[in-house]
Design a protein around this motif. Structure first.
Motif, PDB file in Angstrom:
ATOM      1  N   HIS A 139      16.527  36.451  -6.061  1.00 27.56           N
ATOM      2  CA  HIS A 139      16.068  35.538  -5.006  1.00 27.56           C
ATOM      3  C   HIS A 139      16.594  36.044  -3.658  1.00 27.56           C
ATOM      4  O   HIS A 139      17.397  35.390  -2.988  1.00 27.56           O
ATOM      5  CB  HIS A 139      16.549  34.118  -5.287  1.00 27.56           C
ATOM      6  CG  HIS A 139      15.730  33.438  -6.329  1.00 27.56           C
ATOM      7  ND1 HIS A 139      15.831  32.096  -6.606  1.00 27.56           N
ATOM      8  CD2 HIS A 139      14.787  33.910  -7.168  1.00 27.56           C
ATOM      9  CE1 HIS A 139      14.990  31.768  -7.572  1.00 27.56           C
ATOM     10  NE2 HIS A 139      14.356  32.863  -7.933  1.00 27.56           N
ATOM     11  N   GLN A 140      16.100  37.215  -3.292  1.00 25.65           N
ATOM     12  CA  GLN A 140      16.448  37.824  -2.018  1.00 25.65           C
ATOM     13  C   GLN A 140      15.153  38.202  -1.303  1.00 25.65           C
ATOM     14  O   GLN A 140      14.218  38.693  -1.938  1.00 25.65           O
ATOM     15  CB  GLN A 140      17.308  39.082  -2.222  1.00 25.65           C
ATOM     16  CG  GLN A 140      18.629  38.802  -2.922  1.00 25.65           C
ATOM     17  CD  GLN A 140      19.358  40.093  -3.285  1.00 25.65           C
ATOM     18  OE1 GLN A 140      18.831  41.181  -3.150  1.00 25.65           O
ATOM     19  NE2 GLN A 140      20.584  39.943  -3.757  1.00 25.65           N
ATOM     20  N   ARG A 142      13.657  40.539   0.099  1.00 25.69           N
ATOM     21  CA  ARG A 142      13.459  41.974   0.284  1.00 25.69           C
ATOM     22  C   ARG A 142      12.012  42.332  -0.034  1.00 25.69           C
ATOM     23  O   ARG A 142      11.404  41.731  -0.916  1.00 25.69           O
ATOM     24  CB  ARG A 142      14.400  42.762  -0.619  1.00 25.69           C
ATOM     25  CG  ARG A 142      15.878  42.595  -0.277  1.00 25.69           C
ATOM     26  CD  ARG A 142      16.750  43.236  -1.351  1.00 25.69           C
ATOM     27  NE  ARG A 142      16.403  44.623  -1.573  1.00 25.69           N
ATOM     28  CZ  ARG A 142      16.924  45.653  -0.911  1.00 25.69           C
ATOM     29  NH1 ARG A 142      17.837  45.431   0.028  1.00 25.69           N
ATOM     30  NH2 ARG A 142      16.557  46.900  -1.172  1.00 25.69           N
TER      31      ARG A 142
END
Length: 540
Positions: A139-140, A142
């Motif tokens: 859950h980033q 990017r």
């Protein structure tokens, strides 16, 4: 109906370019992407998947109350060139990029590094040997996680429980949607990724069930893989938009979309305030808090109107309207009340929301304490916490139920009025004044929306307030924030013969733009026309 249409797959570049608009040099971008793909991977791409960003002309923070909104796709977009990778018959099995379904993803922007990842088959039902797929997606926020999110949905919908394996893929990504600007670059990335993996695995042209509506639903679910919960506006606008029109998207009783031609004579100008609102850091006092205030306000309003609400039900303001009016045709696929009836109800709600002011309050902000809010809801403290506070973090001492509901109802009405003006202008045909009168009316609604966002929903900021005022001073018919707010972009409706002068004046008067010129300036302020939705180009 646009939701039932197939995703366009072009084989002629002339047809494709004609659908994209003229504000960007699409030919140069597409040719550059194709040539760079061949340089990096040694072969031409098989497909290029395109998904545009979107701008919301009007209808802010009302989608999660289930009221309709009016976004449109912009000409700036995400492009993903892709081709199946040939794996030698005799190849080292320990090399990840030789595995079935492996992906090598690169990005034209040098700051984004090459990513290699492979989905892992998982046995989800040992008795019948049904295989699912695992793909690690932190859950980033990017870029590669949005690519993975699109892939995950394709894997689990089309490669679970079958003997067919996904093809290894090479892909090259580029984008012209400014990241973090409120123009939905993330949704565009997920839509483009989903499309690319569908195309490369032969699903777009062989599966007649993959409609625009289906792609919207897939993309909504896919974006949740990176921890972004979406109501569907961003994906619907990116997929279903048509040139020269805004898209009226409704969420109740079901997700529908229908175009309304934007009157000629004006273009849209998007301008980044350069104030970045980190949702992860500000959500407790911003977005998440507004969601809670809107939902609690709906329950309190329902009580005052005599509308029955279950103890564990998180009723929305749109559902309150439906139950209060005994609305019919709200079952699966139903359309609900017609627009004229809804406009009439919304006008009456201006008086009804007075009940959301705390009893005896003389505070101009009309904020309720937690204790007052629980009492107004009719729930016990334990029930209230479970329904409204256990799933989200908020940070507030006072909750402004009245002001939030006042914005939602007035904004929902402005959306319908904006749409009506567009449809009436289209039906009337060319106007003697070049549509100036109707464009002024549309601008007025946009300005009223900005005032409501700033004063009642409090999702604006000093930078957005200043930029929208400078836009009006520079000749815009109307200007307002777009996206969640607290930073990000504005959208202005500008006479098409004044765009160059408008951009020059705003760039000279908005302090954060000082020193910007050329490409740097065009990244933060640019003109666009309503664009077509997502598509795929197939190479010969």
């Amino acid at each position: 109906m646009s939701a039932q249409e197939r995703i366009p797959v072009y084989t002629d570049l002339k047809d494709l370019y004609a659908s994209l608009g003229t504000s960007l040099d699409h030919v140069e971008r597409w040719n550059n992407l194709t040539e760079e793909f061949e340089t990096r991977f040694g072969t031409k791409p098989t497909y290029i998947a395109r998904a545009p960003g979107r701008v919301n002309l009007i209808g802010e923070h009302i989608d999660y109350a289930l009221f309709g909104v009016l976004p449109t796709a912009i000409e700036r977009d995400i492009l993903i060139a892709c081709a199946p990778r040939e794996v030698p018959a005799i190849s080292p099995t320990d090399e990840e990029h030789h595995a079935p379904g492996s992906v090598i993803a690169e990005n034209l922007q040098p700051k984004y590094t090459r990513q290699v990842f492979t989905p892992i088959p998982t046995n989800v039902d040992e008795q019948v040997h049904v295989e699912g797929w695992h793909l690690e997606i932190p859950h980033q926020l990017r870029w590669e996680n949005y690519v993975k999110a699109g892939y995950y949905g394709v894997l689990n919908e089309y490669f679970t429980g079958t003997a067919t394996q996904p093809l290894p893929v090479d892909m090259l990504v580029t984008g012209s949607v400014p990241a973090g600007s409120g123009l939905s670059s993330s949704a565009a990335m997920v839509v483009a990724s989903t499309l690319a993996f569908l195309a490369i695995n032969g699903k777009l042209e062989s599966d007649t069930d993959i409609t625009k509506g289906h792609l919207v639903k897939m993309s909504m679910e896919n974006e949740k893989r990176v921890g972004v919960n979406s109501g569907g506006m961003d994906q619907a606008a990116s997929v279903m938009s048509v040139p020269s029109s805004v898209l009226y998207i409704t969420f109740y009783p079901s997700l529908t979309a229908s175009p309304a031609p934007l009157p000629t004579g004006a273009v849209l100008v998007c301008a980044h305030s350069l104030k970045v609102s980190d949702k992860a850091l500000t959500a407790k006092k911003g977005y998440n808090l507004r969601v809670v205030e809107t939902l609690v306000g709906a329950r309190v309003l329902a009580r005052t109107l005599g509308v029955a609400v279950g103890a564990r039900e998180k009723i929305t303001l749109r559902e309150v309207v439906g139950k209060f009016t005994a609305e019919t045709d709200v079952g699966a696929g139903g359309a609900g009340m017609d627009v004229d009836a809804l406009m009439g109800v919304l006008q009456k709600m201006a008086a009804a929301v007075e009940a959301l002011k705390p009893p005896g309050s003389t505070d101009a902000e009309f904020g309720a304490t937690m204790e007052e809010m629980v009492a107004m809801s009719g729930l016990s403290a334990e029930e209230f916490h479970e329904v409204y506070m256990s799933w989200v973090e908020v940070d507030a001492t006072h909750f402004k139920l009245y002001k939030r509901a006042k914005h939602v109802f007035s904004e929902a009405l402005r959306v319908l009025q904006f749409r009506r003006l567009c449809l009436d202008a289209a039906a009337a045909g060319p106007a003697a004044d070049g549509n100036v009168a109707v464009l002024k009316d549309l601008g007025r609604l946009m300005n009223e929306s900005q005032t409501s966002c700033a004063a009642d929903f409090e999702c604006s900021c000093e930078e957005l307030d200043e930029l929208t005022q400078l836009a009006r001073d520079a000749g815009a018919y109307g200007s307002r924030l777009t996206g969640a707010g607290w930073g990000g972009c504005t959208v202005s409706l500008v006479p098409e013969d004044q765009v160059e002068a408008f951009i020059k004046k705003v760039s000279e008067t908005y302090p954060p733009y000082k020193g910007l010129d050329g490409e740097a300036l065009s990244e933060v302020i640019f003109a666009t026309r309503p664009s077509s939705g997502a598509c795929v180009y197939k190479f010969d």
